[in-house]
Design an enzyme around this catalytic site. Structure first.
Site, PDB file in Angstrom:
ATOM      1  N   ARG A  24     -26.020 -24.898  33.095  1.00 15.49           N
ATOM      2  CA  ARG A  24     -24.801 -24.277  32.555  1.00 15.49           C
ATOM      3  C   ARG A  24     -24.259 -25.020  31.355  1.00 15.49           C
ATOM      4  NH1 ARG A  24     -19.873 -22.919  36.282  1.00 15.49           N
ATOM      5  NH2 ARG A  24     -18.851 -23.442  34.342  1.00 15.49           N
ATOM      6  N   ARG A  73     -18.656 -14.633  32.420  1.00 13.39           N
ATOM      7  CA  ARG A  73     -19.169 -15.986  32.676  1.00 13.39           C
ATOM      8  C   ARG A  73     -18.006 -16.954  32.672  1.00 13.39           C
ATOM      9  NH1 ARG A  73     -24.380 -15.809  34.171  1.00 13.39           N
ATOM     10  NH2 ARG A  73     -25.075 -13.841  33.349  1.00 13.39           N
ATOM     11  N   ILE A  74     -18.102 -17.963  33.492  1.00 20.82           N
ATOM     12  CA  ILE A  74     -17.092 -19.014  33.469  1.00 20.82           C
ATOM     13  C   ILE A  74     -17.480 -20.010  32.385  1.00 20.82           C
ATOM     14  CG2 ILE A  74     -16.083 -20.911  34.781  1.00 20.82           C
ATOM     15  CD1 ILE A  74     -16.617 -19.143  37.302  1.00 20.82           C
ATOM     16  N   LEU A  75     -16.567 -20.266  31.473  1.00 25.27           N
ATOM     17  CA  LEU A  75     -16.858 -21.175  30.370  1.00 25.27           C
ATOM     18  C   LEU A  75     -16.496 -22.598  30.766  1.00 25.27           C
ATOM     19  CD1 LEU A  75     -15.542 -18.929  27.492  1.00 25.27           C
ATOM     20  CD2 LEU A  75     -17.922 -19.553  27.936  1.00 25.27           C
ATOM     21  N   ASN A  96      -8.131 -14.481  27.091  1.00 22.61           N
ATOM     22  CA  ASN A  96      -8.890 -13.682  28.058  1.00 22.61           C
ATOM     23  C   ASN A  96      -8.004 -12.538  28.537  1.00 22.61           C
ATOM     24  OD1 ASN A  96     -10.998 -13.007  29.932  1.00 22.61           O
ATOM     25  ND2 ASN A  96      -9.803 -13.972  31.565  1.00 22.61           N
ATOM     26  N   THR A  97      -8.646 -11.436  28.888  1.00 21.68           N
ATOM     27  CA  THR A  97      -7.905 -10.392  29.586  1.00 21.68           C
ATOM     28  C   THR A  97      -8.492 -10.246  30.975  1.00 21.68           C
ATOM     29  OG1 THR A  97      -7.206  -8.083  29.610  1.00 21.68           O
ATOM     30  CG2 THR A  97      -9.331  -8.541  28.547  1.00 21.68           C
ATOM     31  N   HIS A  98      -7.596 -10.099  31.947  1.00 26.55           N
ATOM     32  CA  HIS A  98      -8.016 -10.039  33.350  1.00 26.55           C
ATOM     33  C   HIS A  98      -7.339  -8.842  34.022  1.00 26.55           C
ATOM     34  CE1 HIS A  98      -9.467 -11.537  37.168  1.00 26.55           C
ATOM     35  NE2 HIS A  98      -8.266 -11.256  37.665  1.00 26.55           N
ATOM     36  N   ASP A 139      -7.765 -21.897  29.861  1.00 31.56           N
ATOM     37  CA  ASP A 139      -7.859 -23.349  30.026  1.00 31.56           C
ATOM     38  C   ASP A 139      -9.089 -23.644  30.872  1.00 31.56           C
ATOM     39  OD1 ASP A 139      -7.154 -22.814  32.636  1.00 31.56           O
ATOM     40  OD2 ASP A 139      -5.146 -23.693  32.487  1.00 31.56           O
ATOM     41  N   ASP A 188      -9.279 -18.001  35.192  1.00 35.16           N
ATOM     42  CA  ASP A 188      -8.169 -17.043  35.224  1.00 35.16           C
ATOM     43  C   ASP A 188      -6.837 -17.756  35.469  1.00 35.16           C
ATOM     44  OD1 ASP A 188     -10.032 -15.009  34.874  1.00 35.16           O
ATOM     45  OD2 ASP A 188     -10.284 -14.713  37.027  1.00 35.16           O
TER      46      ASP A 188
HETATM   47  C1  GRF Z   1     -11.778  -5.574  31.726  1.00 35.17           C
HETATM   48  O1  GRF Z   1     -10.998  -4.908  32.675  1.00 35.17           O
HETATM   49  C2  GRF Z   1     -11.554  -7.060  31.749  1.00 35.17           C
HETATM   50  O2  GRF Z   1     -10.271  -7.405  32.121  1.00 35.17           O
HETATM   51  C3  GRF Z   1     -12.514  -7.501  32.819  1.00 35.17           C
HETATM   52  O3  GRF Z   1     -13.660  -6.717  32.615  1.00 35.17           O
HETATM   53  C4  GRF Z   1     -13.267  -5.475  32.039  1.00 35.17           C
HETATM   54  C5  GRF Z   1     -14.095  -5.311  30.813  1.00 35.17           C
HETATM   55  O4  GRF Z   1     -14.068  -3.995  30.349  1.00 35.17           O
HETATM   56  N1  GRF Z   1     -12.758  -8.911  32.763  1.00 35.17           N
HETATM   57  P1  GRF Z   1     -14.716  -3.605  28.963  1.00 35.17           P
HETATM   58  O5  GRF Z   1     -16.122  -4.181  28.933  1.00 35.17           O
HETATM   59  O6  GRF Z   1     -13.866  -4.176  27.883  1.00 35.17           O
HETATM   60  O7  GRF Z   1     -14.724  -2.107  28.965  1.00 35.17           O
END
Ligand code: GRF
Length: 247
Positions: A105, A131-133, A147-149, A181, A185
């Site tokens: 990794r 992937r976990i960075l 990041n978006t979660h 960080d 998440d």
């Molecule tokens: C998103 O909902 C994101 O939050 C999550 O994976 C999804 C990715 O969707 N980690 P896309 O590939 O941008 O359509």
């Protein structure tokens, strides 16, 4: 936090390398606003693993004449990621860094870090990058990785946030756009949006509604971070005005 010693500087940093440590950059033909052409435009590197709808939201936002930002490179961890196709259509350079091509990794992280650093990003955006960075990557771009979660963190961290929220029976879930960080998440929250769970929702249907919120918030967060309008104190991220940035 210190910058990684492997970030290129000086003349080397003013251009992308012809060869990169792993995989090579596939040059976009007839680049429009990407690459080296436009001064003062903030440079965004996007990491994807799959469908790339959040990448598309970023590409669309960057294509607005007054956006002030350009997606200069899209990197995927697998060649089949549909996000790569979206990038090519938008004439953005692409690259693939596959974990399978690395002994461990850490070496994957280092290859990814060097590739991204060579693109000199103002912001690195994880848009569905599964992937976990590791610390080497995160420390190379302090305060500049977003990041978006698909949950209201700290609830339902990890790769199956939507499924787990449904299984838990929550009435409201949503999305979180946050700085990255060294924990998963976990970094300071920039934006959250609540999405009610509706009767009859399955994972796909609920995720689609959550993504609509991500598509709205992620480009905004990237732009604000790129403009230096995010101040972080401990866990708290605050937006400042454009006037405060220049002070
Ligand atoms: C998103 O909902 C994101 O939050 C999550 O994976 C999804 C990715 O969707 N980690 P896309 O590939 O941008 O359509």
């Amino acid at each position: 936090m210190r910058r990684s010693g492997s970030i290129l500087s000086g003349a080397a940093a003013r251009r992308l390398p012809e060869r990169v440590p792993d995989g090579s950059i596939r040059r976009a033909e007839n680049q429009s606003r990407t690459g080296e052409a436009v001064a003062d435009v903030k440079r965004v590197v996007v990491l994807v693993s799959g469908h790339g709808s959040n990448l598309q939201a970023l590409l669309d936002a960057a294509a607005e004449p007054a956006s002030g930002m350009a997606v200069v490179l899209v990197v995927a961890d697998r060649p089949g990621a549909h996000g790569l196709e979206r990038a090519r259509r938008a004439r953005v350079d692409t690259a693939v860094v596959r974990p399978a091509d690395h002994p461990d990794r850490r070496s994957f992280d280092l290859a990814l870090r060097d590739l991204v650093a060579a693109a000199r990003p103002d912001v690195v955006c994880l848009a569905g990058f599964m992937r976990i960075l590791g610390p080497e990557f995160v420390r190379a771009f302090p305060g500049r990785v977003l990041n978006t979660h698909p949950s209201l963190l700290p609830a339902f961290r990890g790769a199956h946030a939507v499924r787990e929220a449904l299984a838990y029976g929550v009435k409201v879930t949503g999305c979180t756009v946050h700085l990255v960080d060294e924990e998963v998440d976990h970094g300071p929250v920039l934006f959250q949006s609540a999405v009610p769970v509706e009767p009859g929702d399955d994972e796909d249907r609920l995720h689609e509604r959550i993504k609509q919120e991500e598509h709205r918030l992620l480009p905004l967060a990237v732009r604000l971070l790129a403009e230096g309008r995010v101040r972080v104190e401990g866990r708290r991220a605050q937006l400042v005005t454009a006037e405060e940035v220049s002070r």
